[in-house]
Design an enzyme around this catalytic site. Structure first.
Site, PDB file in Angstrom:
ATOM      1  N   ASP A  39      18.767  62.175  -2.798  1.00 14.65           N
ATOM      2  CA  ASP A  39      18.287  63.269  -3.642  1.00 14.65           C
ATOM      3  C   ASP A  39      16.869  63.610  -3.193  1.00 14.65           C
ATOM      4  OD1 ASP A  39      17.365  64.941  -5.595  1.00 14.65           O
ATOM      5  OD2 ASP A  39      17.673  63.545  -7.274  1.00 14.65           O
ATOM      6  N   TYR A  64      18.713  74.782  -2.944  1.00 15.17           N
ATOM      7  CA  TYR A  64      19.228  75.408  -4.153  1.00 15.17           C
ATOM      8  C   TYR A  64      19.424  76.877  -3.771  1.00 15.17           C
ATOM      9  CZ  TYR A  64      19.377  77.203  -8.951  1.00 15.17           C
ATOM     10  OH  TYR A  64      19.754  77.820 -10.118  1.00 15.17           O
ATOM     11  N   THR A  65      20.670  77.331  -3.727  1.00 11.57           N
ATOM     12  CA  THR A  65      20.952  78.662  -3.171  1.00 11.57           C
ATOM     13  C   THR A  65      21.512  79.664  -4.185  1.00 11.57           C
ATOM     14  OG1 THR A  65      23.148  77.916  -2.479  1.00 11.57           O
ATOM     15  CG2 THR A  65      21.366  77.784  -0.839  1.00 11.57           C
ATOM     16  N   TYR A 128      14.278  82.570  -6.276  1.00  9.78           N
ATOM     17  CA  TYR A 128      14.836  81.874  -5.098  1.00  9.78           C
ATOM     18  C   TYR A 128      13.915  82.050  -3.893  1.00  9.78           C
ATOM     19  CZ  TYR A 128      17.735  81.203  -0.946  1.00  9.78           C
ATOM     20  OH  TYR A 128      18.195  80.812   0.289  1.00  9.78           O
TER      21      TYR A 128
END
Length: 287
Positions: A39, A64-65, A128
């Site tokens: 992680d 993270y997408t 994002y």
């Protein structure tokens, strides 16, 4: 034998690297991790992994997408895309490893008609993009041996992506509306995986920011039309404006990137997106 750690190996890019790894196993030892085994948001886990394995290269394919979800999950997006990258960069600096970190065209606001160069001003218009830009900044600041690869509109035969979504919708619907006023460069993740291995194999390393995608620019509508053509679908596609298809996160109108630098320095010649798309659609049709 030099070691390559592939972080986030269950994603599109990670799976594509895993696919070609056997071609390089006489030169490199690959260490594949995913979020369940490493992680990136856990600094101790990252440090322990580097201490135990001491990789020469670290390919960060974790991200993270969820572009729209990021608008309401800002902390999660930054934890992975910014601070997780910082943990990897610090571990790379401590163990003198090269970090190859994958970023995005969404660091740009998309308001220019010219292709973006690597040193052009970044001005993300969504969470994002903000989180990815912060990750770039931290990586370059912490580890001098960092290569940032900005890519765009990534797809492959693995996981969720635009190509697989379209093929699925084509089988269910007779008619679809697709946004036709956003421009970018579709990129086959298999081509990105090969480009990364070319960089690793290069005797002389140039660090910093590079752009890699397929070329030339197109729209989501034209992209979808080619997916329909290559899959022999009879679906009717209708062009939509961004206003007709509102999303929680704003997208850059034109985030086309110049590919000159990676061609000049690493002699990597990107492929035409239509050729790479056809290969992917062929692969998916055989599954």
């Amino acid at each position: 034998m030099k070691k390559i750690a592939v972080i986030g190996s269950n994603g599109q890019l990670g799976n594509c690297i895993r696919k070609i790894a056997p071609d390089f196993e006489h030169q490199y030892e690959f260490l594949f991790t995913d979020s369940s085994t490493l992680d990136v948001t856990n600094e101790d886990q990252v440090n322990d992994f580097f201490y135990d394995n001491k990789p020469d290269y670290c390919i960060n394919a974790s991200a993270y997408t969820a572009v729209d979800l990021a608008e309401t999950e800002k902390e999660k997006a930054f934890a992975v895309n910014a601070y997780g990258v910082a943990h990897l960069a610090q571990a790379c600096a401590d163990f003198k490893s090269t970090l190859i970190h994958v970023s995005t065209d969404y660091v740009f606001d998309g308001t220019t008609n010219l292709p973006y160069a690597e040193d052009d001003f970044t001005n993300p218009i969504g969470v994002y993009g903000e989180s990815k830009r912060k990750g770039e900044e931290l990586a370059l600041e912490i580890n001098p041996k960092t290569i940032i690869l900005r890519t765009s509109w990534l797809y492959s035969e693995f996981n969720k992506n635009f190509v697989k979504t379209m093929l699925n919708l084509f089988s269910q619907k007779k008619e679809l509306g697709i946004v036709a006023d956003q421009f970018g460069q579709p990129t086959n993740a298999n081509d990105l995986a090969e480009a990364i291995m070319e960089i690793i194999k290069a005797h002389h390393k140039t660090y910093g920011v590079f752009h890699f995608s397929n070329y030339p620019e197109t729209t989501w509508f034209e992209f979808a039309k080619k997916i329909a053509e290559f899959s022999k679908s009879s679906v009717k596609l209708n062009p939509l404006t961004t206003e007709q298809y509102p999303t929680p996160a704003k997208r850059p109108v034109r985030s086309t990137m110049s590919l000159d630098k990676i061609e000049e320095i690493y002699k990597i010649e990107p492929k035409h997106w239509e050729n790479s798309l056809e290969e992917c659609v062929d692969t998916l049709s055989q599954q």
